[in-house]
Scaffold this motif. Sequence first.
Motif, PDB file in Angstrom:
ATOM      1  N   SER A 167      30.594  31.472-135.525  1.00 10.38           N
ATOM      2  CA  SER A 167      29.870  30.229-135.252  1.00 10.38           C
ATOM      3  C   SER A 167      28.369  30.407-135.006  1.00 10.38           C
ATOM      4  CB  SER A 167      30.503  29.448-134.087  1.00 10.38           C
ATOM      5  OG  SER A 167      30.220  30.043-132.838  1.00 10.38           O
ATOM      6  N   GLN A 168      27.844  31.630-135.105  1.00 13.08           N
ATOM      7  CA  GLN A 168      26.394  31.843-135.068  1.00 13.08           C
ATOM      8  C   GLN A 168      25.881  31.816-136.495  1.00 13.08           C
ATOM      9  OE1 GLN A 168      26.214  35.633-132.817  1.00 13.08           O
ATOM     10  NE2 GLN A 168      24.674  34.550-131.626  1.00 13.08           N
ATOM     11  N   LYS A 169      24.697  31.247-136.702  1.00 14.73           N
ATOM     12  CA  LYS A 169      24.141  31.160-138.041  1.00 14.73           C
ATOM     13  C   LYS A 169      22.807  31.899-138.105  1.00 14.73           C
ATOM     14  CE  LYS A 169      26.478  26.957-139.372  1.00 14.73           C
ATOM     15  NZ  LYS A 169      26.972  26.251-138.227  1.00 14.73           N
ATOM     16  N   HIS A 208      17.836  27.262-136.850  1.00 16.31           N
ATOM     17  CA  HIS A 208      18.444  28.549-137.180  1.00 16.31           C
ATOM     18  C   HIS A 208      17.343  29.576-137.458  1.00 16.31           C
ATOM     19  CE1 HIS A 208      22.238  26.458-137.480  1.00 16.31           C
ATOM     20  NE2 HIS A 208      21.700  25.616-138.339  1.00 16.31           N
ATOM     21  N   SER A 256      30.772  35.308-145.484  1.00 16.20           N
ATOM     22  CA  SER A 256      29.713  35.071-144.506  1.00 16.20           C
ATOM     23  C   SER A 256      28.762  33.955-144.916  1.00 16.20           C
ATOM     24  CB  SER A 256      28.886  36.346-144.295  1.00 16.20           C
ATOM     25  OG  SER A 256      29.683  37.383-143.808  1.00 16.20           O
ATOM     26  N   LYS A 302      27.319  30.413-145.919  1.00  9.64           N
ATOM     27  CA  LYS A 302      27.569  28.977-145.767  1.00  9.64           C
ATOM     28  C   LYS A 302      26.935  28.207-146.913  1.00  9.64           C
ATOM     29  CE  LYS A 302      29.172  27.131-142.708  1.00  9.64           C
ATOM     30  NZ  LYS A 302      30.529  26.608-142.680  1.00  9.64           N
ATOM     31  N   CYS A 356      19.626  32.681-141.186  1.00  7.98           N
ATOM     32  CA  CYS A 356      19.120  32.410-142.534  1.00  7.98           C
ATOM     33  C   CYS A 356      18.395  33.643-143.048  1.00  7.98           C
ATOM     34  CB  CYS A 356      18.191  31.207-142.513  1.00  7.98           C
ATOM     35  SG  CYS A 356      19.044  29.664-142.112  1.00  7.98           S
ATOM     36  N   MET A 401      21.966  30.845-145.862  1.00  7.46           N
ATOM     37  CA  MET A 401      22.486  30.670-144.505  1.00  7.46           C
ATOM     38  C   MET A 401      23.834  31.387-144.395  1.00  7.46           C
ATOM     39  SD  MET A 401      23.480  27.310-142.272  1.00  7.46           S
ATOM     40  CE  MET A 401      21.833  26.667-142.173  1.00  7.46           C
ATOM     41  N   CYS A 402      23.909  32.297-143.429  1.00  2.89           N
ATOM     42  CA  CYS A 402      25.126  33.070-143.195  1.00  2.89           C
ATOM     43  C   CYS A 402      25.657  32.740-141.805  1.00  2.89           C
ATOM     44  CB  CYS A 402      24.836  34.562-143.304  1.00  2.89           C
ATOM     45  SG  CYS A 402      24.269  35.047-144.936  1.00  2.89           S
ATOM     46  N   GLU A 403      26.962  32.918-141.634  1.00  2.00           N
ATOM     47  CA  GLU A 403      27.596  32.593-140.355  1.00  2.00           C
ATOM     48  C   GLU A 403      28.534  33.714-139.943  1.00  2.00           C
ATOM     49  OE1 GLU A 403      29.568  28.672-138.436  1.00  2.00           O
ATOM     50  OE2 GLU A 403      30.417  29.294-140.346  1.00  2.00           O
TER      51      GLU A 403
END
Length: 187
Positions: A129-131, A99, A70, A72, A133, A124-126
């Motif tokens: 395609s949604q991010k 974000h 998860s 980034k 922080c 920062m997690c994804e």
Amino acid sequence: TKEQVTDVSGRGVGMDVVVKNIEEIGGTVLVDSLPGHGTTVTMKIPLTLAIIDGMTISVGDTRFTVPMTSIKESFRINEEDVIRDPDNNEMIMVRGEAHPILRLHKIYQVDTPVTRIQDGIIMMCEYQSQKLCLFADALLGEQQVVIKPLPEYIKRVKKGKVRGLAGCTLLGEGSISLILDVSGLMN
């Protein structure tokens, strides 16, 4: 898949070994086959045996583990880097995109001396395609962890209030870390 059946192949002997081993640990194997279309093999393994690579972070005295799949990136920011949307939610601009920032100490009501954004770390997690922080005190390190389900009393007492948790794990030094479910936090 063998064209010629022999005593040791072509009759599901290998799959039988797989099924017996999976059933021994409390799991199941489902085989669904349609002639001319293919076969789907589904293995269900108990949650207590799932192992993930995770990054352990601290928020006060609490430990959280975020699945590496998860994450980034992680970085530090200053207070002037934070922007606010019309609903007064905190956001950060990264490479031209805004974000949301989620302060873990607020959502899980954890006492911590690290409340100023410049004193902690942003991760920062994804998910799809949604991010998002996450704001935490510090990164503690990467390790493989065994996922255990949340204890029943937590589910009962906090029914509907526990969100964004996938389970927990026991860390090497004996402390418990809550495993974050990034998709649950985004919802």
